[in-house]
Design a protein around this motif. Structure first.
Motif, PDB file in Angstrom:
ATOM      1  N   UNK A  41       5.054 -10.451  -4.747  1.00 18.53           N
ATOM      2  CA  UNK A  41       3.995 -10.801  -5.686  1.00 18.53           C
ATOM      3  C   UNK A  41       2.723 -11.322  -5.053  1.00 18.53           C
ATOM      4  N   UNK A  42       2.739 -11.568  -3.740  1.00 16.38           N
ATOM      5  CA  UNK A  42       1.558 -12.112  -3.080  1.00 16.38           C
ATOM      6  C   UNK A  42       0.432 -11.078  -3.065  1.00 16.38           C
ATOM      7  N   UNK A  43      -0.797 -11.568  -3.233  1.00  9.75           N
ATOM      8  CA  UNK A  43      -1.981 -10.705  -3.187  1.00  9.75           C
ATOM      9  C   UNK A  43      -2.374 -10.469  -1.728  1.00  9.75           C
ATOM     10  N   UNK A  44      -2.352  -9.221  -1.311  1.00  9.47           N
ATOM     11  CA  UNK A  44      -2.741  -8.877   0.063  1.00  9.47           C
ATOM     12  C   UNK A  44      -4.256  -8.856   0.196  1.00  9.47           C
ATOM     13  N   UNK A  45      -4.918  -8.320  -0.809  1.00 13.36           N
ATOM     14  CA  UNK A  45      -6.379  -8.398  -0.902  1.00 13.36           C
ATOM     15  C   UNK A  45      -6.770  -8.110  -2.341  1.00 13.36           C
ATOM     16  N   UNK A  63       1.704  -2.464  -4.464  1.00 18.22           N
ATOM     17  CA  UNK A  63       1.109  -1.818  -5.632  1.00 18.22           C
ATOM     18  C   UNK A  63      -0.400  -2.000  -5.592  1.00 18.22           C
ATOM     19  N   UNK A  64      -1.120  -0.877  -5.670  1.00 21.52           N
ATOM     20  CA  UNK A  64      -2.575  -0.897  -5.711  1.00 21.52           C
ATOM     21  C   UNK A  64      -3.037  -0.651  -7.142  1.00 21.52           C
ATOM     22  N   UNK A  65      -4.040  -1.390  -7.566  1.00 21.22           N
ATOM     23  CA  UNK A  65      -4.581  -1.204  -8.911  1.00 21.22           C
ATOM     24  C   UNK A  65      -6.085  -1.398  -8.875  1.00 21.22           C
ATOM     25  N   UNK A  66      -6.765  -0.810  -9.814  1.00 20.42           N
ATOM     26  CA  UNK A  66      -8.211  -0.972  -9.927  1.00 20.42           C
ATOM     27  C   UNK A  66      -8.521  -1.785 -11.172  1.00 20.42           C
ATOM     28  N   UNK A  79       2.505   2.148  -2.568  1.00 22.32           N
ATOM     29  CA  UNK A  79       2.738   2.682  -1.225  1.00 22.32           C
ATOM     30  C   UNK A  79       3.888   1.926  -0.562  1.00 22.32           C
ATOM     31  N   UNK A  80       4.572   2.662   0.343  1.00 18.48           N
ATOM     32  CA  UNK A  80       5.739   2.100   1.003  1.00 18.48           C
ATOM     33  C   UNK A  80       5.688   2.268   2.505  1.00 18.48           C
ATOM     34  N   UNK A  81       6.824   2.062   3.175  1.00 17.37           N
ATOM     35  CA  UNK A  81       6.873   2.114   4.635  1.00 17.37           C
ATOM     36  C   UNK A  81       6.281   3.406   5.196  1.00 17.37           C
ATOM     37  N   UNK A  82       5.467   3.266   6.235  1.00 20.78           N
ATOM     38  CA  UNK A  82       4.823   4.409   6.868  1.00 20.78           C
ATOM     39  C   UNK A  82       3.456   4.737   6.291  1.00 20.78           C
ATOM     40  N   UNK A  83       3.108   4.103   5.197  1.00 23.25           N
ATOM     41  CA  UNK A  83       1.797   4.351   4.613  1.00 23.25           C
ATOM     42  C   UNK A  83       0.847   3.196   4.939  1.00 23.25           C
ATOM     43  N   UNK A  84      -0.448   3.425   4.724  1.00 21.00           N
ATOM     44  CA  UNK A  84      -1.423   2.384   5.056  1.00 21.00           C
ATOM     45  C   UNK A  84      -2.374   2.163   3.882  1.00 21.00           C
ATOM     46  N   UNK A  85      -2.913   0.940   3.831  1.00 20.32           N
ATOM     47  CA  UNK A  85      -3.803   0.520   2.763  1.00 20.32           C
ATOM     48  C   UNK A  85      -5.220   0.396   3.309  1.00 20.32           C
ATOM     49  N   UNK A 100      -4.348  -5.401  -4.299  1.00 18.61           N
ATOM     50  CA  UNK A 100      -3.072  -5.017  -3.678  1.00 18.61           C
ATOM     51  C   UNK A 100      -2.108  -6.191  -3.772  1.00 18.61           C
ATOM     52  N   UNK A 101      -0.910  -5.942  -4.349  1.00 17.33           N
ATOM     53  CA  UNK A 101       0.115  -6.985  -4.488  1.00 17.33           C
ATOM     54  C   UNK A 101       1.445  -6.495  -3.913  1.00 17.33           C
TER      55      UNK A 101
END
Length: 581
Positions: A41-45, A63-66, A79-85, A100-101
């Protein structure tokens, strides 16, 4: 749960937008970042806040949202393992456009902007895949308006058109709402009760509301201006982000120079407003000016160029021989640099019509973008001009307007316009060419904008008028060099910058050149360390290809100048005009 659909033109490119890296790829990236852990649940950005850079997921999902300032939040992708944000904002450390959470415990490799740029250069094949994804993600955000401000006002309002143009030409997403057609927009109007001069209302991603802000005010609210940039000493400061300035930035930064680019409006210059460029080498089907210069803009950031847009230069100051050059901005800030490249181009020429200013942005325009074309749908349009820019705009507008009447002062187009454009205009059933004619009068009101235009046939003096709401002016441009007045840079009689040594003549500020121990280089002005390229330079070829060529060629001369330990800066004022070939 399947991911939400992308815009139709991007759905087929989903694998390129959200690629999955293998273990070998991630191993190659390890040296560019550091591993961090995030709780469920932490906000990455968050949208509107600076992000830590690009994040490569090793464990867990994100999870990315606009969202927008109106409180809407819409899922984009998980997005999951192997992907980038990340997307192109992460190249320069600008605020994120999405939220991003963490979904569960997350472990990620965090690559800060300066290390991301190093990765893109050092790992070419991997960097190509990452760069393609970053660009496609920005395209997706632009098409949905995600992460940008919401403009609330009448579609043809001068303020809304101005800010839409600023955001679109700078590649920043936004949404636009008409208060007459939407409950949310109407509710905002009711809450803020804006006067006509306060439109549009601009709702920023953080929920704050601005009333008809200037471009600079909006840019600061969105975090587009690099506040720390003006505390740095640069090797090269480029004034102007058109094709010439961007070419200099790309080549100079790729060769290790510290570069800052400043522009008072948007990247791309006049070329960026071209509806389609069809005679630029390597693009047989043509390319829009926006697409061409946007690629250069991103490419410059890849090599670490710092961009300050909008930032208007008021003057160039030369403190003393050997001291850094100083660019003073209109907002009081200063930039110190070892060299300056004048790429400020030219400013749209304005005809001598008494009430022209009353209708600028209210029916009178100096470029034709999709924003203006939208307003011209199925209407009569007048376009004034006989050059390539006028021809490109007329062809573009003919795809939207009922009729485009092109007024040309000369007797024929062949002398001023490329033949392929002349042929295309002649073949279009929606384009009417009116030769040897000029506009003499505009009529309308502040409330309703332009409503009627009168023009005169020059040989006969015969005048005609018609009800016209949209007038486009492409009558050439004057050099944007007034900021050089008084600093010692020599200009020709028309205000263009003189460069290089004139054969058989002693250069201006001879003492400065004697102290520098050399003669002016080919693109160097009368002041050591100050160069000029592109449309601002005297006797340059006013073409996109020529501007890009000069922007690339000047870099070798910058290196030569910087390598000269005896380079000095002149302080004497300009005392005589320069000679021209």
């Amino acid at each position: 749960m399947p991911p939400p659909p992308l815009p139709p033109n991007l759905e087929s490119r989903r694998p390129q937008m959200f690629p999955v890296l293998d273990a070998r790829d991630i191993e190659r990236m390890q040296r560019f970042g550091e591993v961090r852990h995030f709780r469920d649940g932490e906000c990455l950005f968050a949208a509107g806040q600076p992000s830590p850079g690009m994040l490569v997921l090793a464990q867990g999902r994100v999870a990315l949202s606009r969202r927008d300032g109106l409180g809407h939040s819409i899922p984009i992708v998980e997005e999951g393992p192997g992907q980038f944000l990340g997307e192109v904002a992460q190249l320069s450390g600008r605020p994120s456009l999405v939220d991003a959470h963490a979904v569960g415990e997350v472990e990620a490799l965090v690559i800060p902007p300066h290390r991301l740029r190093a990765l893109l250069v050092a790992e070419a094949d991997l960097g190509e895949r990452i760069m393609r994804a970053l660009i496609l993600r920005r395209v997706g955000l632009l098409e949905t308006g995600a992460g940008g401000p919401v403009l609330v006002g009448p579609p043809e309002g001068a303020g809304r058109v101005r800010l839409e143009g600023f955001l679109s030409r700078n590649g920043h997403p936004y949404l636009a709402m008409d208060p007459a057609r939407g409950a949310e927009a109407a509710s905002l109007f009711e809450r803020y009760s804006p006067h006509a001069e306060e439109l549009p209302l601009v709702v920023c991603p953080d929920g704050s509301v601005l009333k008809n802000p200037s471009e600079s005010t909006l840019a600061r609210a969105l975090g587009l201006l690099p506040e720390g940039a003006f505390e740095t000493h640069y090797d090269v400061a480029v004034v102007g982000a058109g094709p010439a300035g961007l070419a200099t930035a790309v080549y100079a930064a790729s060769e290790g120079l510290r570069v800052l680019v400043l522009d008072q409006r948007a990247f791309g210059g006049q070329a960026g407003a071209s509806a389609r460029i069809e005679n630029y080498l390597g693009f047989p089907t043509g390319i829009t000016g926006q697409a061409l210069t946007a690629r250069a803009y991103v490419q410059a950031q890849k090599f670490g160029v710092e961009m300050a847009i909008p930032a208007e230069v008021a003057s160039l100051r030369c403190a003393a021989p050997g001291a850094p050059l100083t660019l003073a901005l209109t907002d009081g800030r200063k930039v110190r640099t070892r060299t300056v490249v004048v790429a400020s181009g030219a400013r749209y020429r304005r005809p001598a019509l008494a009430n022209l200013g009353q209708f600028e942005g209210r029916g009178v325009f100096y470029w034709a973008s999709p924003i203006e074309a939208r307003m011209c749908a199925d209407e009569e349009v007048l376009l004034v001009g006989g050059g390539n820019s006028a021809g490109q705009a007329a062809v573009f507008l003919a795809g939207h307007a009922r009729r485009v009447r092109v007024l040309v002062r000369g007797r024929e187009l062949a002398a001023s316009m490329s033949s392929y454009l002349v042929e295309r205009l002649a073949a279009s059933p929606r384009v009417e060419l009116v030769m040897e004619t000029e506009v003499v009068e505009l009529a309308g009101s502040d409330e309703r904008g332009l409503r009627r235009v009168r023009w005169r046939h020059r040989p006969s003096g015969r005048e005609e008028a018609d009800d016209v709401r949209h007038l486009f002016l492409f009558i050439g441009a004057d050099p944007a060099t007034e900021w050089l007045t008084g600093c010692g840079v020599a200009l020709d009689a028309k205000g263009f910058v003189c460069t290089g040594a004139v054969l058989g003549e002693e250069p201006l500020h001879a003492e400065a050149w004697e102290a520098a121990g050399r003669a002016p280089l080919g693109f160097e002005t009368s002041l050591p360390g100050v160069f000029a390229i592109g449309d601002a330079r005297s006797d340059s070829v006013k073409r996109v290809g020529a501007a890009i060529g000069e922007g690339a060629a000047v870099v070798a001369q910058l290196h030569a100048c910087l390598a000269s330990a005896d380079t000095r800066v002149a302080t004497a004022p300009l005392t005589s005009p320069c000679s021209t070939p």
